[in-house]
Design an enzyme around this catalytic site. Structure first.
Site, PDB file in Angstrom:
ATOM      1  N   ARG A 176      42.311  33.450  49.960  1.00  0.00           N
ATOM      2  CA  ARG A 176      43.168  34.377  50.684  1.00  0.00           C
ATOM      3  C   ARG A 176      42.326  35.533  51.230  1.00  0.00           C
ATOM      4  NH1 ARG A 176      45.609  37.137  47.642  1.00  0.00           N
ATOM      5  NH2 ARG A 176      45.310  36.253  45.581  1.00  0.00           N
ATOM      6  N   TYR A 210      43.630  27.733  54.836  1.00  0.00           N
ATOM      7  CA  TYR A 210      43.572  27.675  53.378  1.00  0.00           C
ATOM      8  C   TYR A 210      44.782  28.281  52.662  1.00  0.00           C
ATOM      9  CZ  TYR A 210      41.316  27.003  48.949  1.00  0.00           C
ATOM     10  OH  TYR A 210      41.013  26.535  47.700  1.00  0.00           O
ATOM     11  N   GLY A 231      47.184  30.248  50.501  1.00  0.00           N
ATOM     12  CA  GLY A 231      48.132  31.324  50.761  1.00  0.00           C
ATOM     13  C   GLY A 231      48.075  31.848  52.190  1.00  0.00           C
ATOM     14  N   LYS A 278      52.909  32.698  49.476  1.00  0.00           N
ATOM     15  CA  LYS A 278      52.721  34.145  49.317  1.00  0.00           C
ATOM     16  C   LYS A 278      53.445  34.920  50.423  1.00  0.00           C
ATOM     17  CE  LYS A 278      50.074  33.300  45.837  1.00  0.00           C
ATOM     18  NZ  LYS A 278      50.561  33.510  44.481  1.00  0.00           N
ATOM     19  N   HIS A 303      55.643  37.545  41.387  1.00  0.00           N
ATOM     20  CA  HIS A 303      54.501  36.656  41.168  1.00  0.00           C
ATOM     21  C   HIS A 303      54.494  36.267  39.682  1.00  0.00           C
ATOM     22  CE1 HIS A 303      49.842  36.163  41.689  1.00  0.00           C
ATOM     23  NE2 HIS A 303      50.481  35.032  41.893  1.00  0.00           N
ATOM     24  N   SER A 306      46.399  36.498  40.012  1.00  0.00           N
ATOM     25  CA  SER A 306      45.927  35.171  40.411  1.00  0.00           C
ATOM     26  C   SER A 306      44.768  34.719  39.508  1.00  0.00           C
ATOM     27  CB  SER A 306      45.424  35.208  41.849  1.00  0.00           C
ATOM     28  OG  SER A 306      46.409  35.759  42.672  1.00  0.00           O
ATOM     29  N   CYS A 325      44.659  33.915  36.348  1.00  0.00           N
ATOM     30  CA  CYS A 325      44.596  34.478  34.992  1.00  0.00           C
ATOM     31  C   CYS A 325      45.372  33.614  34.001  1.00  0.00           C
ATOM     32  CB  CYS A 325      45.150  35.895  34.963  1.00  0.00           C
ATOM     33  SG  CYS A 325      44.031  37.100  35.650  1.00  0.00           S
ATOM     34  N   THR A 330      49.371  29.062  35.191  1.00  0.00           N
ATOM     35  CA  THR A 330      49.663  27.625  35.112  1.00  0.00           C
ATOM     36  C   THR A 330      49.483  27.136  33.668  1.00  0.00           C
ATOM     37  OG1 THR A 330      48.895  27.439  37.383  1.00  0.00           O
ATOM     38  CG2 THR A 330      49.135  25.379  36.164  1.00  0.00           C
ATOM     39  N   ASN A 331      48.445  27.630  32.994  1.00  0.00           N
ATOM     40  CA  ASN A 331      48.228  27.213  31.603  1.00  0.00           C
ATOM     41  C   ASN A 331      49.385  27.630  30.703  1.00  0.00           C
ATOM     42  OD1 ASN A 331      45.796  26.138  32.338  1.00  0.00           O
ATOM     43  ND2 ASN A 331      44.544  27.756  31.438  1.00  0.00           N
ATOM     44  N   ASP A 349      54.115  30.009  39.402  1.00  0.00           N
ATOM     45  CA  ASP A 349      53.534  31.062  40.245  1.00  0.00           C
ATOM     46  C   ASP A 349      54.536  32.103  40.752  1.00  0.00           C
ATOM     47  OD1 ASP A 349      51.142  32.092  41.446  1.00  0.00           O
ATOM     48  OD2 ASP A 349      51.839  31.397  43.390  1.00  0.00           O
ATOM     49  N   ASN A 366      37.502  28.753  43.611  1.00  0.00           N
ATOM     50  CA  ASN A 366      38.920  28.822  44.018  1.00  0.00           C
ATOM     51  C   ASN A 366      39.420  27.462  44.510  1.00  0.00           C
ATOM     52  OD1 ASN A 366      41.388  30.219  44.458  1.00  0.00           O
ATOM     53  ND2 ASN A 366      40.918  30.471  46.631  1.00  0.00           N
ATOM     54  N   SER A 367      38.787  26.390  44.047  1.00  0.00           N
ATOM     55  CA  SER A 367      39.263  25.054  44.464  1.00  0.00           C
ATOM     56  C   SER A 367      40.612  24.772  43.801  1.00  0.00           C
ATOM     57  CB  SER A 367      38.242  23.986  44.098  1.00  0.00           C
ATOM     58  OG  SER A 367      37.929  24.053  42.726  1.00  0.00           O
ATOM     59  N   ARG A 368      41.389  23.918  44.419  1.00  0.00           N
ATOM     60  CA  ARG A 368      42.799  23.797  44.023  1.00  0.00           C
ATOM     61  C   ARG A 368      43.270  22.356  43.934  1.00  0.00           C
ATOM     62  NH1 ARG A 368      45.676  28.944  43.619  1.00  0.00           N
ATOM     63  NH2 ARG A 368      44.145  30.453  44.272  1.00  0.00           N
TER      64      ARG A 368
HETATM   65  C1  OXD Z   1      47.211  33.106  44.138  1.00  0.00           C
HETATM   66  C2  OXD Z   1      47.748  31.743  44.215  1.00  0.00           C
HETATM   67  O1  OXD Z   1      46.191  33.415  44.739  1.00  0.00           O
HETATM   68  O2  OXD Z   1      48.722  31.449  43.510  1.00  0.00           O
HETATM   69  O3  OXD Z   1      47.844  33.918  43.452  1.00  0.00           O
HETATM   70  O4  OXD Z   1      47.221  30.936  44.995  1.00  0.00           O
HETATM   71 MN    MN Z   2      49.603  33.131  42.591  1.00  0.00          MN
END
Ligand code: OXD
Ligand code: MN
Length: 647
Positions: free
Chosen positions: A112, A261, A263, A270, A290, A312, A314, A317-318, A337, A429-431
């Site tokens: 982002r 990319y 967001g 977002k 968020h 973001s 942190c 998701t876990n 998220d 920051n790979s997703r």
């Molecule tokens: C972030 C995301 O950057 O969820 O917060 O992608």
């Molecule tokens: Mn997020």
């Protein structure tokens, strides 16, 4: 060129109010296979409502695509797009898994871009607080309506020449839910279309729903073209030099240029669900946050739902997919998220996850840290900027134990990689972009149109020093203060470099759609609208004097959730401290933990640290928000200082 400018002047994007559909208007769209003289190569124009058609016509006139594709969200359509992306080299197949793909971006387009993200209002103070003289504001960027128009006119006219314009109807939230909202994204990126199909409810049913409701958010996106005309990575066109992400809340309008990319381009996430969403929420009296949403059932079978706001990357998701180490507890995931929360007619705060998928950070996700995510993501998934393995699979930092022997690794930029390469194999920051419905612990109510009832709200971040594992706020106003005072170590989700402790109030700093001071006032006012949940702060990341994490985290965080649940049930299992209520020794269940926990260190409140924290928070509030911050929050800060003085 003059002709283009003339034409685009007639459709001054952003100057028109949210189009209102005239209910008596007869449509004769079925006759068209063109929009403004441009061929419609896929889809049926007659399915567009008049207001959507106006938006599409304006976009066509401005961007001048070669053809228009109206998305229906079908499998056939998806296959067509995948084939197109394969031919263009945007994605490569991952034969090790079912229907999985790897996209590699232009290395200049990987996160982002907060510095290039703007909110447009008549008055600057509607968008951002007024910082102290000489101080640079860090709580969002404002753009004036005339600069907004200019930014569009400098970038968009003719930007889709030679490309297809896709019209993506999408619903944030279950289709037809009273808590859901609809958007139309216009984009020239098939990657965006395929990802939006995962991340939102997308396609023909949304256009049907639009016949029953008028309002939708307009979202225009182009990956852009560099002004010198040279596209360096033809498989991932973008224009990093001129990337800009614009929001105009008064018109429910998003305009994004130059980046494909995450967001920046999946505009439901977002841009809509948080920035525009928070402005709609303010107007309508609810919260767009968020936050993850999880359900937790205790050994007696009693279930409660919790939301949690962490910055973001942190661990939202876990936590949303927690595998509890405490026997008899079960966690189910509603979202990882974003949460939209509104009081129902009984005064219960109910939340929906407006998204339909997970766009999770890959590095660090593993069978050890998040086995549930690992059981979710290996089918129907688009991976972006992870590494590739010679057996047709993916790899990232953290996945070492899943690597089959002898496989060769190619890094996120397509170069051979070994452990000695000195660089990570996957971009930090790979997703993964994966359907939420595939999660083995997805909650049975995750698509409940009424949402799920929320018992507790958690704030948290990465705080290596001074901040205990968990504390509870004494009141709603105190909890709102805790959210406003949040700080966390920076991560790779945006363009920031280095591990500095940044202020990230409510984990929303990059996502506020309006002045943060007014946002805090809105939060405070929620107490008058219904039964507000308890607010807690958690920190899994405190380090001990030996430099190691004191708390093991992951599944063991269920012990913290257990304490929170007991507090929500009114159990008196706490001690008062200077910063709020903490579990007294013995209140937190540490039975049969594999590691010894130094409880005193985990919950200690070093006076010097907290005095400095208070002064840092005051400095931040005064220099960044000033008089826009409600008096109640300054009162909370003063009280905190008094409590700390007594430590
Ligand atoms: C972030 C995301 O950057 O969820 O917060 O992608
Ligand atoms: Mn997020």
């Amino acid at each position: 060129m003059p002709e283009i400018i003339e034409q685009s002047k007639q459709v001054p994007f952003g100057n028109c109010p949210v189009p209102q559909q005239n209910k008596n208007q007869q449509s004769n769209f079925g006759l068209y296979s063109h929009i403004r003289g441009t061929n419609v190569s896929y889809g049926n124009v007659s399915n567009l409502t008049p207001a959507v058609k106006i938006f599409v016509e304006e976009s066509v006139a401005l961007c001048q695509p070669d053809q228009v594709h109206i998305c229906d969200g079908s499998d056939i359509e998806n296959k067509i797009l995948l084939k197109l992306m394969l031919d263009d080299g945007t994605i490569i197949p991952l034969p090790k898994y079912e229907n999985c793909w790897l996209a590699r971006t232009n290395p200049a387009d990987v996160a982002r871009v907060e510095a290039r993200t703007f909110i447009c209002t008549e008055q600057k103070n509607e968008s951002v607080p007024t910082p102290m003289e000489g101080v640079k504001g860090t709580l969002g960027n404002w753009i004036s309506p005339s600069s907004f128009d200019q930014a569009i006119q400098e970038r968009f006219p003719g930007c889709m020449k030679g490309r297809t314009m896709y019209i993506v109807p999408f619903s944030m939230g279950p289709l037809g839910s009273p808590l859901s909202k609809i958007g139309i994204e216009v984009t020239d990126s098939p990657y965006v279309v395929a990802s939006m199909r995962i991340m939102a409810r997308m396609g023909a049913p949304v256009l049907e729903q639009l016949k029953k409701q008028e309002e939708f958010v307009r979202a225009l996106h182009s990956v852009g073209k560099p002004s010198n005309g040279v596209i360096e990575h033809s498989s991932w066109p973008c224009d990093p030099e001129r990337t800009i992400i614009l929001h105009k809340p008064a018109e429910n309008l998003i305009v994004s240029y130059g980046s494909g990319y995450g967001g920046n381009s999946l505009l439901g996430k977002k841009c809509f669900a948080l920035r525009i969403g928070s402005t709609i929420a303010k107007r309508e009296g609810w919260l767009a946050e968020h936050m993850l949403i999880l359900g937790i059932t205790d050994p007696k079978g009693e279930k409660k739902y919790i939301t949690a706001a962490f910055p973001s990357a942190c661990g939202k998701t876990n936590l949303a997919m927690l595998n509890p180490s405490l026997a008899g507890y079960k966690v189910e995931c509603v979202g990882d998220d974003i949460a939209w929360m509104k009081f129902d007619s009984e005064g219960v705060l109910r939340a929906i996850n407006p998204e339909n998928g997970f766009f999770g950070v890959a590095p660090g996700t593993s069978v050890e840290t998040n086995p549930i995510a690992m059981a979710t993501i290996f089918k129907n998934t688009i991976f972006t900027n992870v590494a590739y393995t010679s057996d047709g699979g993916v790899y990232w930092e953290g996945m070492e134990s899943s690597l089959a022997p002898g496989v060769q690794i190619t890094d996120w930029q397509g170069k051979p990689w070994t452990k000695d390469s000195g660089e990570p194999a996957a971009h930090p920051n790979s997703r993964f972009c994966t359907p939420a419905g595939q999660c083995p612990i997805i909650d049975t109510h995750w698509e409940n149109p009424q949402g799920v009832p929320i018992s507790a709200i958690l704030f948290g971040g990465r705080r290596p020093e001074g901040v205990p594992l968990v504390y509870e706020s004494r009141s709603w106003a105190h909890g709102v203060f805790v959210g406003a005072a949040m700080r966390s170590e920076s991560t790779a989700a945006a363009e920031h470099k280095g591990k500095v402790i940044m202020h990230d109030p409510f984990a929303m700093r990059p996502f506020f759609g309006y002045n943060f001071g007014h946002y805090v006032q809105h939060w405070l006012s929620m107490e008058n609208r219904g039964n507000v949940p308890k607010i807690f702060h958690v920190n899994w990341f405190r380090k001990g004097s030996n430099g190691k994490f004191i708390w093991p985290g992951y599944g063991e965080n269920s012990r913290v959730l257990e304490w929170i649940l007991r507090r929500c049930s009114g159990e008196q299992c706490y001690a008062d401290s200077a910063i709020g209520r903490i579990p007294a020794e013995g209140d937190l269940n540490l039975e049969s933990m594999k590691v010894n926990i130094d409880y005193k260190e985990l919950f200690s409140l070093p006076k010097e640290f907290w005095l400095e924290e208070v002064s840092e928070i005051r400095n931040y509030f005064e220099s960044q928000v000033g008089s826009d911050l409600p008096e109640d929050i300054y009162n909370e800060l003063n009280q905190l200082k008094e409590h700390i003085a007594k430590i």
